[in-house]
Write a protein that holds these residues in place. Structure first.
Motif, PDB file in Angstrom:
ATOM      1  N   LYS A  60     -32.275  -3.376  59.549  1.00 17.36           N
ATOM      2  CA  LYS A  60     -31.245  -2.361  59.753  1.00 17.36           C
ATOM      3  C   LYS A  60     -30.802  -1.841  58.392  1.00 17.36           C
ATOM      4  CE  LYS A  60     -31.293  -3.068  64.161  1.00 17.36           C
ATOM      5  NZ  LYS A  60     -32.050  -2.189  65.007  1.00 17.36           N
ATOM      6  N   PRO A  61     -30.367  -0.582  58.315  1.00 13.76           N
ATOM      7  CA  PRO A  61     -29.943  -0.022  57.034  1.00 13.76           C
ATOM      8  C   PRO A  61     -28.800  -0.789  56.365  1.00 13.76           C
ATOM      9  CG  PRO A  61     -30.320   1.731  58.601  1.00 13.76           C
ATOM     10  CD  PRO A  61     -30.420   0.436  59.367  1.00 13.76           C
ATOM     11  N   ASP A  62     -27.887  -1.328  57.141  1.00 11.39           N
ATOM     12  CA  ASP A  62     -26.757  -2.088  56.593  1.00 11.39           C
ATOM     13  C   ASP A  62     -26.497  -3.275  57.505  1.00 11.39           C
ATOM     14  OD1 ASP A  62     -24.384  -3.127  55.614  1.00 11.39           O
ATOM     15  OD2 ASP A  62     -23.374  -1.184  55.498  1.00 11.39           O
ATOM     16  N   MET A  63     -26.856  -4.443  57.021  1.00 11.31           N
ATOM     17  CA  MET A  63     -26.756  -5.639  57.864  1.00 11.31           C
ATOM     18  C   MET A  63     -25.320  -6.140  58.027  1.00 11.31           C
ATOM     19  SD  MET A  63     -29.716  -6.088  59.114  1.00 11.31           S
ATOM     20  CE  MET A  63     -29.484  -7.699  59.853  1.00 11.31           C
ATOM     21  N   THR A  64     -24.353  -5.559  57.307  1.00 10.76           N
ATOM     22  CA  THR A  64     -22.952  -5.941  57.549  1.00 10.76           C
ATOM     23  C   THR A  64     -22.524  -5.497  58.945  1.00 10.76           C
ATOM     24  OG1 THR A  64     -22.052  -3.924  56.525  1.00 10.76           O
ATOM     25  CG2 THR A  64     -22.312  -5.880  55.114  1.00 10.76           C
ATOM     26  N   GLU A  65     -23.196  -4.514  59.493  1.00  5.82           N
ATOM     27  CA  GLU A  65     -22.909  -4.054  60.859  1.00  5.82           C
ATOM     28  C   GLU A  65     -23.476  -5.021  61.902  1.00  5.82           C
ATOM     29  OE1 GLU A  65     -24.441  -0.083  61.059  1.00  5.82           O
ATOM     30  OE2 GLU A  65     -23.211   0.574  59.358  1.00  5.82           O
ATOM     31  N   TYR A  66     -24.217  -6.032  61.431  1.00  3.38           N
ATOM     32  CA  TYR A  66     -24.846  -7.004  62.326  1.00  3.38           C
ATOM     33  C   TYR A  66     -24.453  -8.432  61.973  1.00  3.38           C
ATOM     34  CZ  TYR A  66     -27.397  -3.014  63.949  1.00  3.38           C
ATOM     35  OH  TYR A  66     -27.707  -1.790  64.482  1.00  3.38           O
ATOM     36  N   GLY A  67     -23.241  -8.579  61.402  1.00  3.89           N
ATOM     37  CA  GLY A  67     -22.685  -9.904  61.197  1.00  3.89           C
ATOM     38  C   GLY A  67     -22.787 -10.487  59.804  1.00  3.89           C
ATOM     39  N   TRP A  68     -23.498  -9.854  58.909  1.00  2.00           N
ATOM     40  CA  TRP A  68     -23.589 -10.360  57.539  1.00  2.00           C
ATOM     41  C   TRP A  68     -22.366  -9.912  56.752  1.00  2.00           C
ATOM     42  CZ3 TRP A  68     -27.341 -13.691  55.955  1.00  2.00           C
ATOM     43  CH2 TRP A  68     -28.421 -13.848  56.816  1.00  2.00           C
ATOM     44  N   GLU A  69     -21.841 -10.813  55.934  1.00  2.00           N
ATOM     45  CA  GLU A  69     -20.631 -10.501  55.162  1.00  2.00           C
ATOM     46  C   GLU A  69     -20.902  -9.462  54.080  1.00  2.00           C
ATOM     47  OE1 GLU A  69     -17.453 -12.851  52.408  1.00  2.00           O
ATOM     48  OE2 GLU A  69     -18.281 -13.899  54.148  1.00  2.00           O
ATOM     49  N   ASN A  70     -22.025  -9.583  53.384  1.00  2.00           N
ATOM     50  CA  ASN A  70     -22.374  -8.661  52.296  1.00  2.00           C
ATOM     51  C   ASN A  70     -23.795  -8.160  52.465  1.00  2.00           C
ATOM     52  OD1 ASN A  70     -19.934  -8.993  50.681  1.00  2.00           O
ATOM     53  ND2 ASN A  70     -20.678 -11.062  50.308  1.00  2.00           N
ATOM     54  N   ASP A  71     -24.008  -6.920  52.031  1.00  2.00           N
ATOM     55  CA  ASP A  71     -25.351  -6.356  51.999  1.00  2.00           C
ATOM     56  C   ASP A  71     -25.392  -5.291  50.909  1.00  2.00           C
ATOM     57  OD1 ASP A  71     -27.915  -5.447  52.379  1.00  2.00           O
ATOM     58  OD2 ASP A  71     -27.636  -4.862  54.474  1.00  2.00           O
ATOM     59  N   GLU A  72     -26.065  -5.602  49.816  1.00  2.58           N
ATOM     60  CA  GLU A  72     -26.189  -4.647  48.715  1.00  2.58           C
ATOM     61  C   GLU A  72     -27.328  -3.645  48.935  1.00  2.58           C
ATOM     62  OE1 GLU A  72     -25.899  -6.190  44.648  1.00  2.58           O
ATOM     63  OE2 GLU A  72     -25.189  -8.079  45.522  1.00  2.58           O
ATOM     64  N   TRP A  73     -28.092  -3.809  49.996  1.00  4.66           N
ATOM     65  CA  TRP A  73     -29.242  -2.942  50.231  1.00  4.66           C
ATOM     66  C   TRP A  73     -28.891  -1.458  50.268  1.00  4.66           C
ATOM     67  CZ3 TRP A  73     -33.964  -2.354  49.224  1.00  4.66           C
ATOM     68  CH2 TRP A  73     -34.754  -1.421  49.897  1.00  4.66           C
ATOM     69  N   PRO A  74     -27.834  -1.019  50.947  1.00  3.40           N
ATOM     70  CA  PRO A  74     -27.559   0.426  50.970  1.00  3.40           C
ATOM     71  C   PRO A  74     -27.444   1.042  49.564  1.00  3.40           C
ATOM     72  CG  PRO A  74     -26.282  -0.654  52.663  1.00  3.40           C
ATOM     73  CD  PRO A  74     -26.897  -1.748  51.820  1.00  3.40           C
ATOM     74  N   GLU A  75     -26.800   0.352  48.642  1.00  2.04           N
ATOM     75  CA  GLU A  75     -26.682   0.870  47.276  1.00  2.04           C
ATOM     76  C   GLU A  75     -28.005   0.775  46.528  1.00  2.04           C
ATOM     77  OE1 GLU A  75     -24.169   2.651  45.896  1.00  2.04           O
ATOM     78  OE2 GLU A  75     -23.441   2.560  47.951  1.00  2.04           O
ATOM     79  N   LEU A  76     -28.731  -0.309  46.706  1.00  3.69           N
ATOM     80  CA  LEU A  76     -30.036  -0.445  46.058  1.00  3.69           C
ATOM     81  C   LEU A  76     -31.000   0.624  46.566  1.00  3.69           C
ATOM     82  CD1 LEU A  76     -30.467  -4.333  46.109  1.00  3.69           C
ATOM     83  CD2 LEU A  76     -29.838  -2.894  44.150  1.00  3.69           C
ATOM     84  N   PHE A  77     -30.937   0.908  47.858  1.00  2.00           N
ATOM     85  CA  PHE A  77     -31.843   1.894  48.442  1.00  2.00           C
ATOM     86  C   PHE A  77     -31.606   3.285  47.854  1.00  2.00           C
ATOM     87  CE2 PHE A  77     -33.347   4.779  51.819  1.00  2.00           C
ATOM     88  CZ  PHE A  77     -34.674   4.406  51.818  1.00  2.00           C
ATOM     89  N   LYS A  78     -30.366   3.598  47.515  1.00  5.91           N
ATOM     90  CA  LYS A  78     -30.090   4.887  46.860  1.00  5.91           C
ATOM     91  C   LYS A  78     -30.859   4.982  45.544  1.00  5.91           C
ATOM     92  CE  LYS A  78     -25.472   5.400  48.790  1.00  5.91           C
ATOM     93  NZ  LYS A  78     -24.025   5.343  48.514  1.00  5.91           N
ATOM     94  N   ARG A  79     -30.921   3.881  44.802  1.00  4.56           N
ATOM     95  CA  ARG A  79     -31.684   3.866  43.555  1.00  4.56           C
ATOM     96  C   ARG A  79     -33.174   4.039  43.826  1.00  4.56           C
ATOM     97  NH1 ARG A  79     -29.431  -1.402  40.568  1.00  4.56           N
ATOM     98  NH2 ARG A  79     -31.146  -0.939  39.125  1.00  4.56           N
ATOM     99  N   VAL A  80     -33.665   3.405  44.886  1.00  6.36           N
ATOM    100  CA  VAL A  80     -35.082   3.538  45.258  1.00  6.36           C
ATOM    101  C   VAL A  80     -35.400   4.996  45.576  1.00  6.36           C
ATOM    102  CG1 VAL A  80     -36.814   2.942  47.005  1.00  6.36           C
ATOM    103  CG2 VAL A  80     -35.305   1.160  46.077  1.00  6.36           C
ATOM    104  N   MET A  81     -34.527   5.650  46.308  1.00  6.46           N
ATOM    105  CA  MET A  81     -34.791   7.025  46.732  1.00  6.46           C
ATOM    106  C   MET A  81     -34.709   8.042  45.602  1.00  6.46           C
ATOM    107  SD  MET A  81     -35.922   6.847  49.689  1.00  6.46           S
ATOM    108  CE  MET A  81     -36.077   8.609  49.918  1.00  6.46           C
TER     109      MET A  81
END
Length: 123
Positions: A60-81
């Motif tokens: 999922k794009p942001d795993m905090t919406e699925y019970g995880w407390e933290n997910d840095e992926w959304p910000e990292l993905f901006k750098r990837v893009m």
């Protein structure tokens, strides 16, 4: 004949080592060689050491919406893009990539249904 110019290109390296910073890994040493080549050609270079970030498993794009407390992926993905070139480097054991690389692939796959403003796949 004029020399090609690469100063408009952006590259991002994602290091999938199991070694947290500041430890040096063989993977980081290999990345440094490739980064050096790109930097000498005036490519803008970014690097992420994936293990240093809180990125839970999932597609999922942001795993905090699925019970995880933290997910840095959304910000990292901006750098990837922002990058024109994506290089991910991983150690290999017994012919297989690291668990960190597998998680990166999983998270990238979770973004594969995204489209740009023209409705085209972002990849």
């Amino acid at each position: 004949m004029s020399k090609p110019e690469f100063n408009s290109l952006n590259a991002i390296f994602i290091n999938c080592t199991l070694e947290k910073s500041p430890r040096v890994s063989h993977t980081s040493r290999l990345i440094d060689v490739s980064k050096g080549i790109m930097e000498r050609e005036n490519v803008s270079v970014d690097e992420i050491r994936f293990i240093d970030h809180e990125v839970p498993p999932g597609e999922k794009p942001d795993m905090t919406e699925y019970g995880w407390e933290n997910d840095e992926w959304p910000e990292l993905f901006k750098r990837v893009m922002k990058a024109d070139i994506l290089v991910f480097a991983t150690p290999i054991w017994l012919g297989d990539k690291s668990s960190v690389a597998k998680k990166l692939i999983e998270r990238l796959d979770g973004m594969s249904d995204k489209t740009n403003e023209k409705g085209q796949a972002i990849y």
